[in-house]
Design an enzyme around this catalytic site. Structure first.
Site, mmCIF file in Angstrom:
data_model
loop_
_atom_site.group_PDB
_atom_site.id
_atom_site.type_symbol
_atom_site.label_atom_id
_atom_site.label_comp_id
_atom_site.label_asym_id
_atom_site.label_seq_id
_atom_site.Cartn_x
_atom_site.Cartn_y
_atom_site.Cartn_z
ATOM 1 N N VAL A 1 1.576 5.342 2.605
ATOM 2 C CA VAL A 1 2.006 4.771 1.590
ATOM 3 C C VAL A 1 1.074 3.881 0.403
ATOM 4 O O VAL A 1 0.403 3.577 1.326
ATOM 5 C CB VAL A 1 3.022 3.660 2.515
ATOM 6 C CG1 VAL A 1 3.926 2.315 1.103
ATOM 7 C CG2 VAL A 1 4.209 3.933 3.448
ATOM 8 N N ARG B 1 1.978 -3.560 -8.707
ATOM 9 C CA ARG B 1 3.205 -5.261 -8.593
ATOM 10 C C ARG B 1 3.871 -4.515 -9.866
ATOM 11 O O ARG B 1 3.870 -5.804 -10.360
ATOM 12 C CB ARG B 1 1.854 -5.894 -8.912
ATOM 13 C CG ARG B 1 1.505 -6.708 -8.592
ATOM 14 C CD ARG B 1 2.185 -7.005 -6.774
ATOM 15 N NE ARG B 1 0.650 -6.807 -5.447
ATOM 16 C CZ ARG B 1 0.255 -5.838 -5.284
ATOM 17 N NH1 ARG B 1 0.649 -4.672 -5.306
ATOM 18 N NH2 ARG B 1 -0.769 -6.280 -3.643
ATOM 19 N N GLY C 1 6.868 -2.373 -8.905
ATOM 20 C CA GLY C 1 7.769 -2.259 -8.502
ATOM 21 C C GLY C 1 7.936 -0.583 -7.935
ATOM 22 O O GLY C 1 8.259 -0.243 -7.932
ATOM 23 N N LEU D 1 6.808 0.488 -5.730
ATOM 24 C CA LEU D 1 6.286 0.851 -3.730
ATOM 25 C C LEU D 1 8.261 0.637 -3.548
ATOM 26 O O LEU D 1 8.665 1.580 -2.764
ATOM 27 C CB LEU D 1 5.768 -0.274 -3.148
ATOM 28 C CG LEU D 1 5.928 -0.042 -1.768
ATOM 29 C CD1 LEU D 1 5.551 1.049 -1.088
ATOM 30 C CD2 LEU D 1 5.267 -1.922 -0.948
ATOM 31 N N SER D 2 8.920 -0.113 -4.117
ATOM 32 C CA SER D 2 10.160 -0.504 -3.979
ATOM 33 C C SER D 2 10.767 0.259 -4.597
ATOM 34 O O SER D 2 11.630 0.537 -3.874
ATOM 35 C CB SER D 2 10.492 -1.552 -5.383
ATOM 36 O OG SER D 2 9.445 -3.005 -4.517
ATOM 37 N N TYR E 1 7.097 -5.815 4.162
ATOM 38 C CA TYR E 1 7.656 -4.103 4.640
ATOM 39 C C TYR E 1 8.859 -5.014 5.445
ATOM 40 O O TYR E 1 10.293 -4.386 5.432
ATOM 41 C CB TYR E 1 6.863 -3.002 5.894
ATOM 42 C CG TYR E 1 6.508 -2.375 5.516
ATOM 43 C CD1 TYR E 1 7.050 -1.645 4.409
ATOM 44 C CD2 TYR E 1 5.064 -2.476 5.808
ATOM 45 C CE1 TYR E 1 5.778 -0.613 3.851
ATOM 46 C CE2 TYR E 1 3.935 -1.614 5.211
ATOM 47 C CZ TYR E 1 4.361 -0.597 4.108
ATOM 48 O OH TYR E 1 3.616 0.439 3.770
ATOM 49 N N PHE F 1 -0.613 6.773 13.675
ATOM 50 C CA PHE F 1 0.121 7.743 13.903
ATOM 51 C C PHE F 1 -0.178 6.863 11.302
ATOM 52 O O PHE F 1 -0.442 4.972 11.770
ATOM 53 C CB PHE F 1 1.144 7.800 13.100
ATOM 54 C CG PHE F 1 2.300 7.456 12.181
ATOM 55 C CD1 PHE F 1 2.974 7.049 11.645
ATOM 56 C CD2 PHE F 1 2.905 7.249 14.294
ATOM 57 C CE1 PHE F 1 3.963 6.489 11.364
ATOM 58 C CE2 PHE F 1 3.968 6.107 13.887
ATOM 59 C CZ PHE F 1 4.155 5.283 12.856
HETATM 60 C C1 LIG Z 1 0.913 -2.198 -1.265
HETATM 61 C C2 LIG Z 1 1.442 -1.645 -2.081
HETATM 62 C C3 LIG Z 1 1.897 -0.211 -2.009
HETATM 63 C C4 LIG Z 1 2.310 -2.236 -2.971
HETATM 64 O O1 LIG Z 1 3.021 -1.576 -3.989
HETATM 65 P P1 LIG Z 1 3.227 -2.033 -5.710
HETATM 66 O O2 LIG Z 1 4.027 -1.343 -5.983
HETATM 67 O O3 LIG Z 1 2.540 -3.497 -6.103
HETATM 68 O O4 LIG Z 1 4.871 -2.989 -4.960
HETATM 69 P P2 LIG Z 1 5.704 -3.438 -5.760
HETATM 70 O O5 LIG Z 1 5.473 -3.420 -6.424
HETATM 71 O O6 LIG Z 1 6.829 -2.812 -5.477
HETATM 72 O O7 LIG Z 1 5.894 -4.859 -4.692
HETATM 73 C C5 LIG Z 1 7.131 -5.062 -3.535
HETATM 74 C C6 LIG Z 1 6.825 -6.461 -3.447
HETATM 75 O O8 LIG Z 1 5.772 -6.553 -2.637
HETATM 76 C C7 LIG Z 1 4.391 -7.370 -3.059
HETATM 77 N N1 LIG Z 1 3.961 -7.293 -2.540
HETATM 78 C C8 LIG Z 1 3.479 -5.821 -2.596
HETATM 79 N N2 LIG Z 1 1.942 -5.965 -2.137
HETATM 80 C C9 LIG Z 1 1.595 -7.077 -1.837
HETATM 81 C C10 LIG Z 1 0.434 -7.181 -0.817
HETATM 82 N N3 LIG Z 1 -0.530 -6.453 -0.700
HETATM 83 N N4 LIG Z 1 0.765 -8.204 0.067
HETATM 84 C C11 LIG Z 1 2.168 -9.497 -0.426
HETATM 85 N N5 LIG Z 1 3.101 -9.335 -1.310
HETATM 86 C C12 LIG Z 1 2.493 -7.272 -1.616
HETATM 87 C C13 LIG Z 1 5.117 -8.095 -4.405
HETATM 88 O O9 LIG Z 1 4.767 -9.227 -5.180
HETATM 89 C C14 LIG Z 1 6.283 -7.440 -3.952
HETATM 90 O O10 LIG Z 1 6.940 -8.608 -3.946
HETATM 91 P P3 LIG Z 1 8.725 -9.402 -5.133
HETATM 92 O O11 LIG Z 1 10.166 -8.468 -4.275
HETATM 93 O O12 LIG Z 1 8.419 -10.498 -4.076
HETATM 94 O O13 LIG Z 1 8.420 -9.764 -6.081
HETATM 95 C C15 LIG Z 1 0.271 -1.022 -3.242
HETATM 96 O O14 LIG Z 1 -0.478 -2.208 -3.424
HETATM 97 C C16 LIG Z 1 -1.025 -1.028 -2.147
HETATM 98 O O15 LIG Z 1 -0.984 0.419 -2.412
HETATM 99 N N6 LIG Z 1 -1.930 -1.424 -1.758
HETATM 100 C C17 LIG Z 1 -2.883 -0.194 -1.000
HETATM 101 C C18 LIG Z 1 -2.598 0.501 -0.318
HETATM 102 C C19 LIG Z 1 -1.994 -0.145 1.067
HETATM 103 O O16 LIG Z 1 -1.613 -1.494 1.367
HETATM 104 N N7 LIG Z 1 -0.782 0.415 1.651
HETATM 105 C C20 LIG Z 1 -0.134 0.185 2.538
HETATM 106 C C21 LIG Z 1 -0.502 1.270 3.609
HETATM 107 S S1 LIG Z 1 0.789 0.717 5.276
#
Ligand SMILES: CC(C)(COP(=O)(O)OP(=O)(O)OC[C@H]1O[C@@H](n2cnc3c(N)ncnc32)[C@H](O)[C@@H]1OP(=O)(O)O)[C@@H](O)C(=O)NCCC(=O)NCCS
Length: 389
Positions: A82, A90, A92, A94-95, A120, A389
């Site tokens: 992911v 930030r 949307g 991931l959402s 999650y 994994f």
């Molecule tokens: C974590 C990650 C996947 C989030 O993707 P994103 O597209 O920014 O997420 P979204 O914009 O869909 O955010 C969905 C919600 O999660 C929250 N959120 C996203 N990443 C977050 C984080 N690292 N910590 C806390 N909250 C987080 C957002 O604020 C948002 O909150 P809301 O629904 O209350 O507005 C992305 O930042 C990333 O790739 N990070 C580095 C890799 C990683 O950590 N991957 C996860 C591996 S398990």
């Protein structure tokens, strides 16, 4: 505008891997590394987010299986990789990926490992098991008695052939354990060949091979040696104890590190239980029930008066509703609820790591008859996966 697509060909899979690795701050794979990772891409299970033609986000799942309380083994999606490109976070992405993935997963349950724990829960995943990291003072670790079976070292080729078969035969016993897919073994083999001194030993009991353990030893300053147990599966208590006898009696080793289930009786093995030091307790499985009726029917329940549980699931509304859970099983009903619980927290109690009462105590759920709900969902062994994994 973000569009989610199912990827189909090798070039897209490789781009997916690069976007994911960049999101994790890792460098892209070389051609050689990609050959090892390639089998972990299963058609139909790989999703990416696009902004126009640019890939900006990734997720995928591996087809696996999961042991649930009572011992049934159900089909399971292991969700991984992911990531969202740092210049598109930030917004949307991931959402959108999670919504699409949840609505299309072919299995009734999904699990993942969360490198970020705050992400999650909003998608209906709950922390469902924990691991305990222990360090054992090997020089003082005495296990009384002798082995009942035999432990032998095997070479890499033998291990490559034997371990997947042995894991399938003995590694699906405890709730939380999962089936390993071919891509998992390919990566594990590769990691072992990187660590040249990785060793596999196999245990045989009266009925043949019934356990294995993989470890490696690192030399530290002052000729001290640290042994890390990386993989450990066994069919019964004798295999488990014999493999511990083997590693605890190895020459030169000062410390042994291992991750264990919370209720693992390892301290009782040794004459002096204080040789075992718990260094950390950490969340392991994050579990998402994608088909609640099927998963509630798949596990068994303890003895207690029936309880009506109302499940709330905003992302997969077909799961929302009331379920009557009794010692005989679970069924959907139109009855007033005793307990109301969001689907993510049902994931947290499902394997038995936490209880309804604990979640009510911290105001995470509301309801009555919590003692009955706890007794129905009670488990004999704490859940533990043991397959990273
Ligand atoms: C974590 C990650 C996947 C989030 O993707 P994103 O597209 O920014 O997420 P979204 O914009 O869909 O955010 C969905 C919600 O999660 C929250 N959120 C996203 N990443 C977050 C984080 N690292 N910590 C806390 N909250 C987080 C957002 O604020 C948002 O909150 P809301 O629904 O209350 O507005 C992305 O930042 C990333 O790739 N990070 C580095 C890799 C990683 O950590 N991957 C996860 C591996 S398990």
């Amino acid at each position: 505008m973000t569009e989610i697509r199912v990827l189909t060909d090798d070039a897209q899979f490789r781009a997916h891997m690069t976007v994911f690795r960049r999101a994790m701050h890792w460098s892209p794979f070389s051609d050689e590394q990609w050959q090892v990772a390639r089998p972990s891409y299963e058609p139909g299970r790989v999703l990416a987010a696009f902004d126009g033609d640019e890939m900006i986000g990734t997720t995928q799942s591996y087809g696996s299986s999961l042991v649930v309380p009572g011992g049934a083994v159900v089909p399971h999606s292991a969700v991984s990789r992911v990531g969202v490109r740092a210049d598109h976070t930030r917004r949307g992405v991931l959402s959108a990926l999670m919504r699409e993935q949840l609505s299309s997963l072919p299995d009734p349950v999904a699990t993942l490992r969360a490198s970020e724990s705050r992400i999650y829960g909003r998608f209906g995943y709950g922390p469902a098991s924990r691991w305990r990291t222990v360090e054992i003072d090997a020089k003082r670790a005495v296990i009384p008695g002798e082995m009942t079976g035999r432990v032998r070292m095997v070479d890499q080729d033998t291990a490559d052939k034997l371990l997947p078969e042995l894991h399938e035969a003995v590694g699906l016993a405890r709730p939380g354990q999962i089936g390993r897919w071919p891509g998992w073994w390919a990566r594990a083999r590769d990691r072992k060949s990187e660590a040249e001194n990785s060793v596999t030993v196999v245990h045989s009991g009266p009925d043949g091979d019934d356990g294995f353990l993989t470890y490696k030893v690192a030399e530290e300053k002052g000729f001290r040696h640290r042994l890390s147990i990386e993989d450990f599966e066994w069919a019964d208590d004798d295999a488990w104890r014999d493999l511990w006898i083997f590693v605890s009696r190895l020459d030169l080793v000062d410390h042994i590190d291992i991750d264990l289930a919370l209720d693992d009786p390892v301290s009782w093995l040794f004459e002096d239980p204080r040789v075992v030091h718990t260094r950390e307790i950490f969340d392991e499985i994050w579990l998402r029930l994608t088909d609640v009726p099927r998963m509630l029917s798949a596990r068994t329940y303890g003895e207690a008066e029936p309880v009506v549980i109302e499940v709330q699931d905003g992302l997969l509304p077909a799961n929302s509703g009331c379920y009557r859970v009794s010692a005989d099983g679970a069924e959907r009903v139109e009855e007033p609820a005793d307990v109301t619980i969001p689907v993510g927290l049902l994931g947290a109690v499902y394997l038995g790591d936490t209880t309804f009462s604990q979640l009510a105590a911290v105001k995470r759920l509301s309801g009555s008859r919590l003692a009955d709900a706890d007794a129905l969902f009670a488990v004999q062994r704490k859940p533990y996966c043991g397959t990273f994994f």
